[in-house]
Design a protein around this motif. Structure first.
Motif, PDB file in Angstrom:
ATOM      1  N   LEU A   1       0.800  -1.228   0.000  1.00  0.00           N
ATOM      2  CA  LEU A   1       0.000   0.000   0.000  1.00  0.00           C
ATOM      3  C   LEU A   1       0.831   1.275   0.000  1.00  0.00           C
ATOM      4  CD1 LEU A   1      -2.699  -1.070   2.603  1.00  0.00           C
ATOM      5  CD2 LEU A   1      -3.073  -0.687   0.162  1.00  0.00           C
ATOM      6  N   GLY A   2       2.104   1.172   0.364  1.00  0.00           N
ATOM      7  CA  GLY A   2       2.938   2.371   0.427  1.00  0.00           C
ATOM      8  C   GLY A   2       2.766   3.112   1.736  1.00  0.00           C
ATOM      9  N   PRO A   3       3.572   4.168   1.921  1.00  0.00           N
ATOM     10  CA  PRO A   3       3.633   4.836   3.224  1.00  0.00           C
ATOM     11  C   PRO A   3       2.416   5.696   3.552  1.00  0.00           C
ATOM     12  CG  PRO A   3       5.062   5.949   1.648  1.00  0.00           C
ATOM     13  CD  PRO A   3       4.540   4.721   0.959  1.00  0.00           C
ATOM     14  N   ASP A   4       1.613   6.070   2.548  1.00  0.00           N
ATOM     15  CA  ASP A   4       0.574   7.068   2.800  1.00  0.00           C
ATOM     16  C   ASP A   4      -0.769   6.494   3.217  1.00  0.00           C
ATOM     17  OD1 ASP A   4       2.417   8.992   2.205  1.00  0.00           O
ATOM     18  OD2 ASP A   4       1.836   9.115   0.092  1.00  0.00           O
ATOM     19  N   LYS A   5      -0.968   5.210   3.038  1.00  0.00           N
ATOM     20  CA  LYS A   5      -2.267   4.641   3.404  1.00  0.00           C
ATOM     21  C   LYS A   5      -2.298   4.333   4.896  1.00  0.00           C
ATOM     22  CE  LYS A   5      -4.117   4.446  -0.755  1.00  0.00           C
ATOM     23  NZ  LYS A   5      -5.237   5.339  -1.134  1.00  0.00           N
ATOM     24  N   ILE A   6      -3.486   4.441   5.438  1.00  0.00           N
ATOM     25  CA  ILE A   6      -3.697   4.127   6.852  1.00  0.00           C
ATOM     26  C   ILE A   6      -3.692   2.608   7.037  1.00  0.00           C
ATOM     27  CG2 ILE A   6      -5.368   4.244   8.751  1.00  0.00           C
ATOM     28  CD1 ILE A   6      -6.525   6.788   7.293  1.00  0.00           C
TER      29      ILE A   6
ATOM     30  N   GLY B   1       4.964   0.193  12.577  1.00  0.00           N
ATOM     31  CA  GLY B   1       4.519   1.336  11.789  1.00  0.00           C
ATOM     32  C   GLY B   1       3.018   1.403  11.545  1.00  0.00           C
ATOM     33  N   ALA B   2       2.228   0.773  12.404  1.00  0.00           N
ATOM     34  CA  ALA B   2       0.767   0.904  12.278  1.00  0.00           C
ATOM     35  C   ALA B   2       0.375   2.363  12.525  1.00  0.00           C
ATOM     36  CB  ALA B   2       0.066   0.008  13.299  1.00  0.00           C
ATOM     37  N   ASP B   3      -0.678   2.811  11.860  1.00  0.00           N
ATOM     38  CA  ASP B   3      -1.163   4.171  12.055  1.00  0.00           C
ATOM     39  C   ASP B   3      -2.059   4.266  13.273  1.00  0.00           C
ATOM     40  OD1 ASP B   3      -0.149   5.653   9.625  1.00  0.00           O
ATOM     41  OD2 ASP B   3      -1.033   3.853   8.747  1.00  0.00           O
ATOM     42  N   TYR B   4      -2.741   3.183  13.554  1.00  0.00           N
ATOM     43  CA  TYR B   4      -3.534   3.125  14.779  1.00  0.00           C
ATOM     44  C   TYR B   4      -3.691   1.659  15.140  1.00  0.00           C
ATOM     45  CZ  TYR B   4      -7.661   1.486  12.260  1.00  0.00           C
ATOM     46  OH  TYR B   4      -8.522   0.721  11.505  1.00  0.00           O
TER      47      TYR B   4
END
Ligand code: NI
Lengths: 208, 208
Positions: A98-103, A121-124
């Motif tokens: 998904l790349g770095p920008d997806k949640i 590196g999870a966003d949440y």
């Protein structure tokens, strides 16, 4: 990632006579500010169609749209992100795709899983199930409010409390330190979806 | 796409006491020249692990490795392609995600589906089930040899006959015009997997 506080998840079993788009739109109008597509009994093709429609709806309201489990469907509809369980594709694989920008959100049931998600590196993270729930088929034992408190203390990325949260017990969850909650049946299964969402949103305002 | 003629598919129910890598390696040694991972009851994480192992095995033998249904897993392990059913992600979506160089195969049960797959840019189609089969849970009625003959006449991309093909009926399939066959239980469930594959490979040589 744009912050969120009231995360709703689809669950067709909770509104058998209504269209999911209508239900989710009412939830957003009531204050839901993140939406997840999670349906365990649909074919990929049915999910793709739902994902496409929900993405368009969420875009109109500028609310992030997340796909549970299926990274390929998230790619196909350019969803804002994916939510992955412990048995789904691992975080690092999903990130590569998904790349770095997806949640990317990760379900966690204990502090070890939470730390691994944070370091990966999870966003949440999802934190739960806080209370017993009948939403998922593969039911996990509730982890209780104690795990919420541990996460407050030890984890720095955003977390969302999930699992059996209702209006009558949400105060305990907020008091344990949650600032984001994930609701399924108590919103999408409510008689008045918009009002139900609004009631949770008002609760959340008290802790912002 | 490198051409193939003997396509084998995993199916753990057919070798409950053996390791899939051993079984598939024997099939390749016997003459299988394309391998598909298809397991309906595994988690994504289990599938990812199997896919990674099978990809490494197939690379060693320079045999293309195809993932059934899960485009995300195919991406994660850099598989040579995917195989999609009529309920899976549509061809055009999979192509967008995978790019022009990956193999995409499509299951078809009638000429209309076959033509749509051909026009949509499928690299090959599955044609079947030719005979009754108990391999898939969602059993489709057999389409018979007549559909094989229709495909021979009307479709130009490679096709592989699939469904209930055994040593005792493979001659009919080849006589109907198939030059590629897909075998599950009659190879991976055989007592001697390598010999079983070899027997089918010898049959196929007579029509090359
Ligand atoms: Ni499928």
């Amino acid at each position: 990632m744009k912050d969120f506080s009231l995360y709703v998840i689809t669950g067709e079993q909770f509104y058998p006579h209504r269209h999911y788009l209508e239900v989710i739109e009412e939830a957003i109008q009531g204050g839901a500010d993140m939406v997840q597509l999670r349906e365990k009994k649909k074919t990929k093709r049915e999910l793709l169609d739902m994902a496409r429609q929900l993405k368009a709806l969420c875009d109109r309201y500028k609310v992030p749209f997340i796909v549970n489990d299926h990274v390929d469907i998230a790619l196909a509809v350019d969803a804002d992100g994916v939510h992955l369980g412990q048995d789904d594709l691992p975080l690092e694989e999903a990130r590569k795709i998904l790349g770095p920008d997806k949640i990317i959100g990760i379900s966690t049931h204990n502090l070890e899983e939470a730390k691994r998600a944070e370091e990966g590196g999870a966003d949440y993270i999802g934190v739960g199930p806080v209370f017993p729930t009948n939403t998922k088929e593969d039911v996990v034992d509730p982890v209780g409010l104690e795990y919420v408190r541990q996460v407050v203390e030890h984890i720095r990325i955003p977390f969302v409390a999930i699992g059996g949260i209702k209006l009558h017990n949400v105060d305990q969850v907020l008091k344990a330190g949650a600032k984001r909650i994930c609701i399924v049946s108590a919103i999408v299964g409510a008689e008045n979806v918009k009002e139900a969402a609004c009631a949770f949103a008002r609760k959340l305002e008290t802790v912002r």
